[in-house]
Design a protein around this motif. Structure first.
Motif, short mmCIF file in Angstrom:
data_model
loop_
_atom_site.label_atom_id
_atom_site.label_comp_id
_atom_site.label_asym_id
_atom_site.label_seq_id
_atom_site.Cartn_x
_atom_site.Cartn_y
_atom_site.Cartn_z
N ASN A 180 21.30 -20.44 -27.76
CA ASN A 180 21.97 -21.74 -27.86
C ASN A 180 21.19 -22.84 -28.55
O ASN A 180 21.73 -23.90 -28.82
CB ASN A 180 22.33 -22.23 -26.45
N SER A 181 19.92 -22.64 -28.79
CA SER A 181 19.10 -23.72 -29.36
C SER A 181 17.84 -23.14 -29.98
O SER A 181 17.54 -21.95 -29.80
CB SER A 181 18.70 -24.72 -28.25
N GLY A 182 17.09 -24.01 -30.66
CA GLY A 182 15.86 -23.57 -31.30
C GLY A 182 14.79 -23.19 -30.30
O GLY A 182 14.10 -22.17 -30.46
N THR A 183 14.64 -23.99 -29.27
CA THR A 183 13.58 -23.69 -28.29
C THR A 183 13.88 -22.38 -27.59
O THR A 183 12.98 -21.57 -27.33
CB THR A 183 13.41 -24.87 -27.30
N GLY A 229 2.23 -27.46 -35.64
CA GLY A 229 3.52 -26.77 -35.48
C GLY A 229 4.32 -27.33 -34.33
O GLY A 229 3.76 -27.79 -33.33
N PHE A 230 5.64 -27.30 -34.46
CA PHE A 230 6.54 -27.71 -33.37
C PHE A 230 7.53 -26.58 -33.11
O PHE A 230 8.15 -26.08 -34.05
CB PHE A 230 7.31 -28.99 -33.73
N HIS A 231 7.67 -26.19 -31.83
CA HIS A 231 8.53 -25.05 -31.53
C HIS A 231 9.55 -25.31 -30.43
O HIS A 231 10.26 -24.39 -30.04
CB HIS A 231 7.67 -23.83 -31.18
N GLY A 232 9.61 -26.55 -29.91
CA GLY A 232 10.61 -26.86 -28.90
C GLY A 232 10.00 -27.38 -27.62
O GLY A 232 8.79 -27.52 -27.50
N ARG A 233 10.87 -27.65 -26.64
CA ARG A 233 10.44 -28.39 -25.46
C ARG A 233 10.59 -27.65 -24.14
O ARG A 233 10.36 -28.23 -23.07
CB ARG A 233 11.22 -29.71 -25.38
N LEU A 257 16.19 -19.00 -35.32
CA LEU A 257 17.10 -19.91 -36.03
C LEU A 257 17.82 -20.82 -35.04
O LEU A 257 18.00 -20.46 -33.88
CB LEU A 257 18.18 -19.11 -36.78
N ALA A 258 18.26 -21.95 -35.52
CA ALA A 258 19.18 -22.83 -34.75
C ALA A 258 19.69 -23.90 -35.73
O ALA A 258 20.13 -23.54 -36.83
CB ALA A 258 18.48 -23.45 -33.55
N LYS A 259 19.58 -25.17 -35.37
CA LYS A 259 19.97 -26.32 -36.21
C LYS A 259 21.19 -26.07 -37.10
O LYS A 259 22.31 -26.20 -36.65
CB LYS A 259 18.77 -26.76 -37.03
N SER A 260 20.97 -25.65 -38.37
CA SER A 260 22.07 -25.57 -39.34
C SER A 260 23.05 -24.45 -39.06
O SER A 260 24.14 -24.42 -39.64
CB SER A 260 21.51 -25.34 -40.74
C1 LIG Z 1 10.75 -25.87 -36.22
C2 LIG Z 1 11.48 -26.15 -34.94
N1 LIG Z 1 11.47 -25.23 -33.98
C3 LIG Z 1 12.12 -25.42 -32.82
C4 LIG Z 1 12.80 -26.60 -32.57
C5 LIG Z 1 13.52 -26.79 -31.27
O1 LIG Z 1 14.90 -26.71 -31.48
P1 LIG Z 1 15.92 -27.29 -30.41
O2 LIG Z 1 15.79 -28.77 -30.42
O3 LIG Z 1 17.26 -26.81 -30.88
O4 LIG Z 1 15.55 -26.70 -29.11
C6 LIG Z 1 12.84 -27.59 -33.54
C7 LIG Z 1 13.52 -28.87 -33.29
O5 LIG Z 1 13.34 -29.86 -33.94
C8 LIG Z 1 12.15 -27.37 -34.76
O6 LIG Z 1 12.13 -28.29 -35.72
#
Ligand SMILES: Cc1ncc(COP(=O)(O)O)c(C=O)c1O
Length: 397
Positions: A105-108, A133-137, A249-252
């Motif tokens: 359902n989401s990127g994280t 790097g950013f991978h979610g919360r 994958l997520a976002k787009s």
């Molecule tokens: C590279 C990357 N990974 C993971 C995420 C987390 O995605 P989500 O906000 O859909 O959980 C983001 C969100 O900005 C992101 O930019």
């Protein structure tokens, strides 16, 4: 409702966790949004990197409407034609070795599942990610995030996460070993200020992973689904054709309908057994209809081509502009680096009815427009930015 009423109610009834622009978006079409006050804005932030097909692309809207009329949702306990089509279509555009999809359902959540699969495939626990790097919360993803304050706000962190320097293979070799389950990275570090690495770095990473039996994960939550002018960063010349073991994958992917996915190769997917992974909403019919229509719209409207053209036009249009030090990124993931803070520029662009984004590098303004952004829309940004930067001390607050 007018803007002030909307703002007051949102602020009163929501946790104050987002820094918002002072506009309320009411509707959108293509690269444009209209506010509650009837003003029209050029959206070069693409609804936070989500609206790759543009706002409310007619093909996507029609597919969602038709699906909603049939059935909104049933879980993975049943088969579904639209889910079958989404999985087949997604795999058909993926790098050849990534031949199975897992929907969430989401990127994280995609990253959590990617890391879990890597641990299951290797029987190891350690995960190497990168500074910036950013991978979610969620717990594991935020523990893998070595950008800014995120790991701290995610305490207590999941154990077993270590970091290396992005783009520096020697620093990866210093921490990756035969206890490592996965190396995970954003192939272009978006939030960090659109930081790039050389294609050779990805080739070296692949070699290192192959040598030590480590799973290589590309977090393509931002770079995937056409953003760089390639369907995926993985397998493209940007990565020296390197194919990771998993892409998240997520976002787009759903044009705004929440959906995430992992694309997985045979080596990893073959170890995943019944009930190892799961999520109620993943693969739901409405989201799957959005995925199919999003991929079809990108293909039909040649958006990979338009994303690449937008980058070229932007680079040419902004070359030689005072106070712009560099332009980073690929396709419709662009970072404009100023010689001073970009927040004043961001604010001035907003006054000129152009939405852009900032990043964790205070000097880097981020553009994440729809992949279908048109030449006259890119030109509008170029003209306004040139005008703003011709004013002395434009980057001063
Ligand atoms: C590279 C990357 N990974 C993971 C995420 C987390 O995605 P989500 O906000 O859909 O959980 C983001 C969100 O900005 C992101 O930019």
């Amino acid at each position: 409702m007018n803007f002030t009423d909307i703002k007051n109610i949102e602020d009163q009834f929501q946790v104050a966790t987002y820094k918002k622009m002072n506009i309320a978006v009411e509707r959108g079409r293509g690269s444009w949004v209209w506010t509650s006050d009837g003003e029209k804005y050029l959206d070069l932030y693409g609804g936070h990197a989500v609206c790759a097909t543009g706002h409310s692309h007619p093909h996507v809207v029609k597919a969602i409407q038709e699906q909603a009329d049939k059935v909104l949702f049933y879980s993975n306990l049943v088969y579904s034609e639209v889910r079958a089509k989404a999985a087949e279509k997604l795999v058909s555009i993926a790098p050849k070795s990534l031949n199975k999809a897992f929907f969430c359902n989401s990127g994280t959540e995609a990253n959590e599942n990617a890391m879990r699969m890597a641990r299951m495939a290797t029987g190891r626990e350690k995960i190497v990610t990168f500074s910036g790097g950013f991978h979610g919360r969620t717990a594991d993803s935020i523990s893998a995030t070595f950008l800014g304050k995120y790991r701290d706000i995610g305490r207590p962190n999941v154990p077993g996460h270590v970091s290396a320097e992005f783009g520096d293979i020697e620093s990866v070799k210093a921490v990756a070993d035969s206890d490592t389950a996965a190396i995970m990275l954003e192939p272009i570090q978006s939030m960090a200020g659109v930081r790039e690495a050389s294609p050779a770095f990805f080739r070296e990473l692949r070699k290192l992973c192959d040598g030590l039996g480590i799973v290589l994960i590309f977090d393509e939550v931002q770079t995937g689904v056409g953003r760089t002018g390639n369907w995926f960063f993985a397998g493209s010349p940007l990565a020296d054709s390197v194919e990771p073991d998993i892409i998240s994958l997520a976002k787009s992917l759903g044009s705004g309908v929440p959906v995430g996915a992992c694309l997985v190769n045979q080596k990893v997917s073959s170890v995943i057994k019944e009930n190892d992974l799961g999520t109620t909403f993943g693969g739901g019919m409405l989201a799957m209809a959005a995925v199919v229509a999003t991929l079809e719209a990108i293909e039909k409207d040649n958006m990979l081509g338009s994303a690449a053209s937008a980058e070229k036009q932007l680079r040419e249009g902004l070359s030689g502009v005072a106070a712009i030090n560099a332009i980073h990124g690929k396709g419709c993931l662009i970072g404009i680096e100023f010689d001073d803070k970009c927040r004043p520029v961001h604010a001035k662009l907003l006054e000129n009815r152009i939405i852009t984004g900032t990043s964790s590098n205070p000097n880097v303004l981020r553009l994440l427009p729809p992949l279908c952004v048109a030449a006259d829309e890119v030109q509008k940004l170029v003209n306004v930015l040139r005008e703003i930067m011709s004013t002395p001390a434009a980057t001063a607050a």
